[in-house]
Write a protein that holds these residues in place. Structure first.
Motif, PDB file in Angstrom:
ATOM      1  N   ILE A 261      -6.914   0.177  -0.896  1.00 23.65           N
ATOM      2  CA  ILE A 261      -6.336   1.138  -1.832  1.00 23.65           C
ATOM      3  C   ILE A 261      -6.155   0.442  -3.170  1.00 23.65           C
ATOM      4  N   ASP A 262      -6.887   0.923  -4.181  1.00 25.93           N
ATOM      5  CA  ASP A 262      -6.824   0.298  -5.500  1.00 25.93           C
ATOM      6  C   ASP A 262      -6.216   1.257  -6.512  1.00 25.93           C
ATOM      7  N   GLU A 263      -6.177   0.837  -7.776  1.00 21.83           N
ATOM      8  CA  GLU A 263      -5.501   1.648  -8.785  1.00 21.83           C
ATOM      9  C   GLU A 263      -6.246   2.942  -9.099  1.00 21.83           C
ATOM     10  N   VAL A 264      -7.493   3.054  -8.671  1.00 23.76           N
ATOM     11  CA  VAL A 264      -8.254   4.291  -8.898  1.00 23.76           C
ATOM     12  C   VAL A 264      -8.069   5.252  -7.727  1.00 23.76           C
ATOM     13  N   ASN A 265      -8.410   4.800  -6.506  1.00 26.92           N
ATOM     14  CA  ASN A 265      -8.366   5.743  -5.380  1.00 26.92           C
ATOM     15  C   ASN A 265      -6.956   6.069  -4.910  1.00 26.92           C
ATOM     16  N   GLN A 266      -5.943   5.328  -5.372  1.00 32.95           N
ATOM     17  CA  GLN A 266      -4.565   5.665  -4.993  1.00 32.95           C
ATOM     18  C   GLN A 266      -4.181   7.065  -5.444  1.00 32.95           C
ATOM     19  N   ALA A 267      -4.849   7.553  -6.481  1.00 29.62           N
ATOM     20  CA  ALA A 267      -4.543   8.890  -6.988  1.00 29.62           C
ATOM     21  C   ALA A 267      -4.856   9.971  -5.962  1.00 29.62           C
ATOM     22  N   SER A 268      -5.693   9.631  -4.972  1.00 34.17           N
ATOM     23  CA  SER A 268      -6.070  10.603  -3.942  1.00 34.17           C
ATOM     24  C   SER A 268      -5.116  10.614  -2.756  1.00 34.17           C
ATOM     25  N   VAL A 269      -4.222   9.648  -2.701  1.00 34.55           N
ATOM     26  CA  VAL A 269      -3.291   9.559  -1.567  1.00 34.55           C
ATOM     27  C   VAL A 269      -2.284  10.697  -1.636  1.00 34.55           C
ATOM     28  N   ARG A 270      -2.128  11.407  -0.521  1.00 34.06           N
ATOM     29  CA  ARG A 270      -1.217  12.551  -0.464  1.00 34.06           C
ATOM     30  C   ARG A 270      -0.029  12.292   0.452  1.00 34.06           C
ATOM     31  N   ALA A 271      -0.025  11.135   1.097  1.00 30.54           N
ATOM     32  CA  ALA A 271       1.011  10.824   2.083  1.00 30.54           C
ATOM     33  C   ALA A 271       2.336  10.494   1.410  1.00 30.54           C
ATOM     34  N   ARG A 272       3.376  10.491   2.211  1.00 34.66           N
ATOM     35  CA  ARG A 272       4.704  10.107   1.731  1.00 34.66           C
ATOM     36  C   ARG A 272       4.975   8.623   2.006  1.00 34.66           C
ATOM     37  N   TRP A 273       4.357   8.109   3.069  1.00 36.17           N
ATOM     38  CA  TRP A 273       4.498   6.707   3.424  1.00 36.17           C
ATOM     39  C   TRP A 273       3.119   6.083   3.629  1.00 36.17           C
ATOM     40  N   VAL A 274       2.913   4.909   3.094  1.00 42.01           N
ATOM     41  CA  VAL A 274       1.724   4.093   3.379  1.00 42.01           C
ATOM     42  C   VAL A 274       2.216   2.898   4.191  1.00 42.01           C
ATOM     43  N   VAL A 275       1.719   2.776   5.409  1.00 38.95           N
ATOM     44  CA  VAL A 275       2.194   1.767   6.347  1.00 38.95           C
ATOM     45  C   VAL A 275       1.083   0.735   6.532  1.00 38.95           C
ATOM     46  N   GLU A 276       1.289  -0.475   6.000  1.00 36.54           N
ATOM     47  CA  GLU A 276       0.226  -1.472   5.933  1.00 36.54           C
ATOM     48  C   GLU A 276       0.027  -2.202   7.272  1.00 36.54           C
ATOM     49  N   ALA A 277      -0.818  -1.615   8.124  1.00 30.70           N
ATOM     50  CA  ALA A 277      -1.151  -2.278   9.382  1.00 30.70           C
ATOM     51  C   ALA A 277      -2.143  -3.415   9.159  1.00 30.70           C
ATOM     52  N   ALA A 278      -3.024  -3.270   8.181  1.00 27.81           N
ATOM     53  CA  ALA A 278      -3.952  -4.347   7.816  1.00 27.81           C
ATOM     54  C   ALA A 278      -3.249  -5.338   6.904  1.00 27.81           C
ATOM     55  N   ASN A 279      -3.878  -6.473   6.690  1.00 30.64           N
ATOM     56  CA  ASN A 279      -3.358  -7.454   5.749  1.00 30.64           C
ATOM     57  C   ASN A 279      -3.843  -7.135   4.334  1.00 30.64           C
ATOM     58  N   MET A 280      -2.922  -7.040   3.408  1.00 32.21           N
ATOM     59  CA  MET A 280      -3.190  -6.831   1.983  1.00 32.21           C
ATOM     60  C   MET A 280      -4.099  -5.629   1.708  1.00 32.21           C
ATOM     61  N   PRO A 281      -3.831  -4.465   2.296  1.00 32.66           N
ATOM     62  CA  PRO A 281      -4.717  -3.316   2.048  1.00 32.66           C
ATOM     63  C   PRO A 281      -4.447  -2.593   0.734  1.00 32.66           C
ATOM     64  N   VAL A 282      -3.251  -2.771   0.158  1.00 32.09           N
ATOM     65  CA  VAL A 282      -2.894  -2.063  -1.079  1.00 32.09           C
ATOM     66  C   VAL A 282      -2.763  -3.078  -2.212  1.00 32.09           C
ATOM     67  N   LEU A 283      -3.568  -2.909  -3.249  1.00 32.19           N
ATOM     68  CA  LEU A 283      -3.475  -3.797  -4.400  1.00 32.19           C
ATOM     69  C   LEU A 283      -2.164  -3.567  -5.142  1.00 32.19           C
TER      70      LEU A 283
END
Length: 399
Positions: free
Chosen positions: A285-307
């Protein structure tokens, strides 16, 4: 923590003499002379990536250290990580893995305990380690054990436990991720039955997370693998999808129901869901595609998935990111709870201990975030900053 992190204790790059492939090892911190962190294999892996993951492991160890729990046998370790820049699916990957472990043998024997991570299974790592001449991938910790033989038997017995056809070692991490999400929902007063979930990755972590969230009453509406996204607004049959996946988490499309839809790979990100679980790759999830996120919570199961830039923008939109250093720390902690004897080789005991520990961590982190007016990640960093000096005073560490 706003100041730069200290330089790692060990940072090295290995070159495979057969293929020219590069591999990396970073030992961020040693506590009592030992560090902990998995080994990943993926094409495009870099030294910077491995260094970031090693710092994250230092944090995970510190977060699971409770200075006030005098009955705990688990001794916190330092953080480390290994990485190999090679596609684990192509021919020759196993040979690269064996040669890497043979080259890293002195570190595995003395300072670095490791195990499966992205692209590798524990069975494969163990087989390659034996071929490389290693007694175990965690033998560096043996001198810290009161009874090595009993501890090794206990861990081996735990790895032999299966639940509904899936190994306990593959389930405990997802149990921790799911409990993290549930704890956040509970704090917000959100009913499980009203929560929809989208998961990127149906491998070890993503698959187990989907199972535990589904069994808790949440509706899994989308999952993504390397072939694309499988979606159903009414809910997917998680158990059927888990049964139809291969060793890399790829689902056999022949198992899909008529109402299930095949969508492009990125559709998991835009799913109409309250909980988004990136459980596959870093930097998803980067600064561009984050605009498409519609969720209320992002739960990072992977390592470093959100910039970091994306996380800041998500926060501005009222979307909470539960950070990887807390959320996906359950697998690592389970190894040590079992090896040191805080729990036995029993699934119910493992799940109960994991749920209790993860819920306590999430509650502590979110309470700190509310009190300090900061993000959950910043709160987790603050907790680590509080605990590392206590660990240093009690056990010592080497930088």
């Amino acid at each position: 923590m706003t100041h730069p992190p200290p330089a790692p204790h060990i940072s090295l790059t290995w070159t495979d003499h057969v293929t020219g492939t590069h591999g990396f090892l970073v030992v961020d911190r040693l506590v009592r002379g030992v560090s902990s962190g998995g080994l990943r294999m993926r094409q495009g892996c870099t030294l910077d990536e491995v260094a970031g993951l090693a710092r994250g492991m230092t944090m995970k160890e510190a977060l699971h250290f409770d200075a006030e729990d005098s009955g705990a046998r688990y001794i916190p370790l330092g953080g480390a990580k290994g990485g190999i820049d090679f596609d684990p699916r192509v021919p020759g990957a196993y040979g690269v893995l064996v040669r890497y472990l043979r080259a890293m043998r002195p570190y595995v024997e003395s300072v670095w305990t490791t195990g499966e991570d992205l692209g590798l299974t524990q069975d494969l790592v163990d087989r390659a380690a034996a071929e490389a001449g290693l007694v175990s991938t965690i033998q560096a910790v043996y001198p810290l054990l009161d009874d090595e033989a009993a501890a090794r038997r206990r861990l081996a017995d735990a790895f032999a436990v299966t639940v509904d056809g899936i190994g306990l070692d593959e389930l405990v991490g997802g149990c921790g991720v799911a409990e993290s999400a549930l704890a956040a929902l509970d704090r917000a007063g959100f009913t499980y039955g009203d929560a929809r979930v989208s998961v990127q990755g149906l491998g070890t972590m993503g698959g187990a997370t989907a199972r535990f969230l589904s069994r808790a009453g949440l509706t899994v509406v989308a999952v993504a693998d390397v072939k694309g996204t499988i979606a159903n607004p009414a809910g997917l049959d998680v158990e059927a999808l888990l049964a139809a996946r291969d060793a890399y988490g790829t689902v056999d499309r022949g198992a899909l129901r008529d109402a299930d839809r095949e969508l492009p790979a990125g559709a998991w990100l835009t799913a109409d869901a309250e909980v988004l679980v990136p459980a596959a790759v870093s930097y998803a999830i980067d600064e561009v595609n984050q605009a498409s996120v519609r969720a209320r919570w992002v739960v990072e199961a992977a390592n470093m998935p959100v910039l970091a830039e994306a996380e800041a923008l998500l926060r501005e939109r009222g979307i909470m990111v539960l950070p990887d250093v807390v959320v996906n720390s359950g697998t690592n902690a389970w190894w040590w709870w079992t090896l040191f004897g805080d729990i036995g080789a029993d699934a119910d005991e493992a799940f109960a201990h994991t749920r209790h520990a993860m819920r306590a961590l999430i509650d502590r982190m979110l309470a700190r975030a509310e009190a300090d007016g900061c993000t959950p990640r910043a709160a987790a960093h603050a907790i680590v900053a509080d605990r590392l000096p206590v660990m240093a005073e009690r056990f010592g560490w080497y930088r």
